[in-house]
Write a protein that holds these residues in place. Sequence first.
Motif, short mmCIF file in Angstrom:
data_model
loop_
_atom_site.label_atom_id
_atom_site.label_comp_id
_atom_site.label_asym_id
_atom_site.label_seq_id
_atom_site.Cartn_x
_atom_site.Cartn_y
_atom_site.Cartn_z
N SER B 59 4.17 -11.01 6.49
CA SER B 59 3.77 -9.98 5.52
C SER B 59 2.90 -10.58 4.43
O SER B 59 1.91 -9.97 4.01
N GLU B 60 3.25 -11.77 3.98
CA GLU B 60 2.48 -12.42 2.91
C GLU B 60 1.07 -12.78 3.39
O GLU B 60 0.08 -12.60 2.67
N LEU B 62 -0.57 -11.41 5.92
CA LEU B 62 -1.32 -10.18 6.15
C LEU B 62 -1.88 -9.64 4.84
O LEU B 62 -3.04 -9.20 4.77
N TYR B 63 -1.06 -9.69 3.81
CA TYR B 63 -1.52 -9.23 2.50
C TYR B 63 -2.69 -10.09 2.01
O TYR B 63 -3.68 -9.57 1.48
N PRO B 72 -7.38 -2.32 1.22
CA PRO B 72 -5.94 -2.13 1.01
C PRO B 72 -5.16 -2.30 2.32
O PRO B 72 -5.61 -1.86 3.38
N LEU B 73 -3.99 -2.92 2.20
CA LEU B 73 -3.12 -3.10 3.36
C LEU B 73 -2.81 -1.76 4.02
O LEU B 73 -2.74 -1.65 5.25
N SER B 74 -2.64 -0.72 3.20
CA SER B 74 -2.27 0.59 3.75
C SER B 74 -3.35 1.15 4.67
O SER B 74 -3.06 1.81 5.67
N ILE B 75 -4.61 0.86 4.34
CA ILE B 75 -5.72 1.33 5.18
C ILE B 75 -5.68 0.63 6.54
O ILE B 75 -5.87 1.25 7.59
N LEU B 77 -3.02 -0.70 7.98
CA LEU B 77 -1.85 -0.24 8.73
C LEU B 77 -2.04 1.16 9.30
O LEU B 77 -1.59 1.46 10.40
N ARG B 78 -2.72 2.02 8.52
CA ARG B 78 -2.99 3.37 9.04
C ARG B 78 -3.85 3.30 10.29
O ARG B 78 -3.62 4.02 11.26
#
Lengths: 109, 109
Positions: B59-60, B62-63, B72-75, B77-78
């Motif tokens: 996770s670290e 990837l961030y 952004p990480l969320s983009i 992952l989406r």
Amino acid sequence: MPTPEPLRRTRPVMREHLGDVLRLIRRSQGRTLREVSASAEVSLGYLSEIERGQKEASSELLYAICRALGVPLSIVLREVAERIAAYEGVAVPDTVPDNLVASAVVATS
Amino acid sequence: MPTPEPLRRTRPVMREHLGDVLRLIRRSQGRTLREVSASAEVSLGYLSEIERGQKEASSELLYAICRALGVPLSIVLREVAERIAAYEGVAVPDTVPDNLVASAVVATS
């Protein structure tokens, strides 16, 4: 003395959101860690650590857990992405952006 | 003899989709593995393996890669979720679902 505020997170940690989502789904099904860990062929302790965001799940293990829960991996990932997006979206900037300052000046002049 | 078909995947492997998305973003920015690995403080070889879906990213990490890419990480992952959803969505069921059989019977009667 006032109670000190909890430390603010400086970044979203994916495995913690992933663990939260997996635990939420399992509990919503009324299933125990024991049941799901047996079905996913992972140790109860390891699944528990994943749910608590303390261990990373490999892609294969994540797939096995999703299969054991009967939920598509894409649904789990979308939910994780949404939670991280909410986190990223609500981040409060340390300073007021210049364009907001300019708007305030216009509004009060 | 006909050329044998490639082995069909029986499941979506998250790290492969993740690697594809990270590489796509990096290339769309015209940046090299060397640049992004230096910025993310990860070895060039490890980043390359992540992009090829051969290694899991913590996770670290990837961030850190997302931060280095300025996305952004969320983009990320989406996009990974959408790719896996497309994979899961196109899975052809082994049998024709009952409701489709019923529809076909109605349509031809």
